[in-house]
Design an enzyme around this catalytic site. Structure first.
Site, PDB file in Angstrom:
ATOM      1  N   GLU A 185      -0.564   4.796  -0.511  1.00 18.94           N
ATOM      2  CA  GLU A 185      -1.372   6.007  -0.754  1.00 18.94           C
ATOM      3  C   GLU A 185      -0.516   7.242  -0.511  1.00 18.94           C
ATOM      4  OE1 GLU A 185      -5.061   5.990   1.398  1.00 18.94           O
ATOM      5  OE2 GLU A 185      -5.739   4.191   0.360  1.00 18.94           O
ATOM      6  N   ARG A 240      -1.049  -2.462 -18.926  1.00 19.06           N
ATOM      7  CA  ARG A 240      -2.353  -1.806 -19.122  1.00 19.06           C
ATOM      8  C   ARG A 240      -2.522  -0.745 -18.045  1.00 19.06           C
ATOM      9  NH1 ARG A 240      -6.384  -2.781 -22.226  1.00 19.06           N
ATOM     10  NH2 ARG A 240      -5.128  -4.453 -23.106  1.00 19.06           N
ATOM     11  N   THR A 252      -2.378   6.161 -22.356  1.00 15.92           N
ATOM     12  CA  THR A 252      -2.277   4.829 -21.778  1.00 15.92           C
ATOM     13  C   THR A 252      -0.850   4.352 -22.048  1.00 15.92           C
ATOM     14  OG1 THR A 252      -3.100   3.914 -23.849  1.00 15.92           O
ATOM     15  CG2 THR A 252      -4.702   4.181 -22.078  1.00 15.92           C
ATOM     16  N   LYS A 291      -0.659   0.661 -25.444  1.00 16.67           N
ATOM     17  CA  LYS A 291      -0.947   0.619 -26.890  1.00 16.67           C
ATOM     18  C   LYS A 291       0.393   0.642 -27.625  1.00 16.67           C
ATOM     19  CE  LYS A 291      -5.616   2.463 -26.447  1.00 16.67           C
ATOM     20  NZ  LYS A 291      -5.840   3.187 -25.171  1.00 16.67           N
ATOM     21  N   ASP A 346      -5.035  13.759 -25.670  1.00 17.84           N
ATOM     22  CA  ASP A 346      -5.090  12.347 -25.289  1.00 17.84           C
ATOM     23  C   ASP A 346      -4.315  11.598 -26.377  1.00 17.84           C
ATOM     24  OD1 ASP A 346      -5.722   9.690 -24.971  1.00 17.84           O
ATOM     25  OD2 ASP A 346      -7.831  10.038 -24.506  1.00 17.84           O
ATOM     26  N   TYR A 404       0.848  -1.201   0.000  1.00 20.24           N
ATOM     27  CA  TYR A 404       0.000   0.000   0.000  1.00 20.24           C
ATOM     28  C   TYR A 404       0.873   1.237   0.000  1.00 20.24           C
ATOM     29  CZ  TYR A 404      -5.003  -0.477   0.118  1.00 20.24           C
ATOM     30  OH  TYR A 404      -6.296  -0.635  -0.260  1.00 20.24           O
TER      31      TYR A 404
END
Ligand code: DSN
Length: 432
Positions: free
Chosen positions: A72, A251, A242, A245, A216, A70
């Site tokens: 955060e 991903r 992303t 691609k 984008d 974790y």
């Protein structure tokens, strides 16, 4: 050993055995499905323009022990102890991404491209604010204002499209729309646009009406990294992408922005939209950015574009009509109206011979998105696999036989064998 201790010892060792079992022993059912998908990927020609094969390094990082942690918050400002190592990993990913794209600030925690876009809207806009983006059925994306997507529900989108004659972005129309609506943000970038996008022109239009520009670049990020497409980073306030691609990483998503927007973006991602970052995926992104700086990656992007150009040329010579008459990048959009096929029919027929594509609306499509008049084809995955012009010629031949001729069941079998023979020369993930 006293007999009353034996069952306990046994139970303990059984637990450890399960915990340490490989997937194929711990869960043969799931393991079988993973193998089945690997086999599907190995035995199909992957022409889905948004897909690729992640490098072995990215796959390894994504399945590492970092999934346990974790974290955060951000490096040196976490809400959990024990973050000293993941801090180093996140900083490595950020620094590599900054170097790769020449960005002033990078957030590598976005879980996906959608979350990355959401973070920009969340940071930059108030609910109901106006913005502009490309129509989904002209090549845009769900998060660029689709009515049923959060973007279309929370913000006021004015959408622009392609010129009916040329199939290219109509910059004058975009400028008129911007002057009419004076949006706060203009979104450039697409999921199914085969031509170079003029980001400088977009920036001029946005800035002339006091709007900010978000690009984008999810589809073309690999091409941008390799200098095969004009770079949006310098001229835009925000760039989202992303990483799976053309970049061929895990991903996931990333946001790049100018320094003055860094705080807003970081706050939008955490605590605004997400909790703990997926540190194993952040690590895989770091691996992806390192590989994207190599000569091998640049060569692959050059070949991706060359392969797309060759496929486009062969398909058109065989009677397939392409939106805008061709491609400048990694993808093309075939309009099947003149050969009397729908997108869904073409997708299914190609699947039968081992070629994967997706049905796709074409600009001004009269058919619904579940049927469509077109298919989208892209070359990133096959190029990663090693295909060059010669293989694209074979792929084009198979596609033309399937879409333009009459094929019997025997023909389908023969063409499927042809696909298998082609793929046999390009083993995928031989170590797996
Ligand atoms: N769904 C992606 C594509 O196929 O282009 C965009 O996120």
């Amino acid at each position: 050993m006293p007999t009353n201790q034996m069952p306990r010892a046994k139970a303990k060792s059984k637990t450890l055995t399960d915990f340490l079992s490989p997937l194929r022993e711990a869960d043969p059912e799931l393991s079988g499905l993973v193998r089945k998908e690997l086999s599907r990927q190995r035995h199909t020609v992957e022409l889905i323009a948004s897909e690729n094969f992640a490098s072995r390094a990215a796959l390894e990082a994504a399945s590492s022990v970092l999934t346990n942690k974790y974290a955060e918050g951000y490096p040196d400002a976490r809400y959990y102890g024990g973050c000293e190592v993941v801090d180093e990993i996140e900083i490595l990913a950020i620094e590599r991404c900054k170097e790769l794209f020449g960005a002033e600030h990078v957030n590598v925690q976005a879980h996906s491209g959608s979350t990355a876009n959401q973070a920009v809207y969340f940071s930059e806009l108030a609910l109901g604010d106006g913005l502009m983006a490309m129509k989904l059925d002209h090549g845009g994306h769900l998060t660029h204002g689709l009515k049923v997507n959060f973007s279309g529900r929370f913000y006021n989108f004015h959408t622009y499209g392609l010129d009916r004659e040329t199939g290219r972005l109509d910059y004058e129309g975009i400028e008129r729309l911007a002057k009419e609506h004076r949006p706060r943000l203009i979104v450039a970038g697409a999921s199914a646009y085969p031509r170079t996008i003029d980001f400088e022109r977009f920036a001029e239009i946005a800035h002339s009406v006091g709007a900010r520009l978000m690009v984008d670049m999810a589809h073309i990020a690999g091409l941008v990294a390799a200098g095969m497409h004009p770079d949006p980073v310098e001229v835009s306030e925000y760039v989202t992408t992303t990483t799976h691609k053309t970049l061929a990483g895990p991903r996931s998503g990333v946001i790049l922005c100018k320094k003055e927007f860094a705080k807003g973006i970081d706050k939008a991602i955490f605590p605004g939209l997400q909790g703990g970052p997926l540190m194993h995926v952040v690590a895989a992104k770091a691996a992806c950015f390192k590989l994207a700086m190599t000569g091998e990656f640049k060569d692959r992007q050059r070949q991706t574009v060359a392969n797309a150009a060759r496929l486009a040329e062969r398909l058109q010579a065989g009677g397939i009509s392409l939106v805008s008459g061709g491609t400048d990048n990694h993808l093309m959009l075939a309009d099947l109206t003149n050969i009397g096929l729908t997108g869904i029919e073409a997708e299914t027929r190609l699947e039968d011979v081992g070629i994967t594509v997706n049905k796709n609306s074409v600009p001004y499509d009269e058919l619904p998105p579940t049927i469509t008049s077109g298919i989208r084809l892209g070359t990133p995955a096959v190029t990663t696999r090693g295909f060059r012009e010669h293989e694209m010629d074979v792929v084009a031949e198979i596609i033309l036989s399937v879409l333009c001729g009459k094929t019997t069941a025997a023909d389908v079998k023969r063409l499927r064998r042809r696909t298998d023979e082609l793929l046999a020369g390009f083993p995928l993930y031989p170590h797996l």
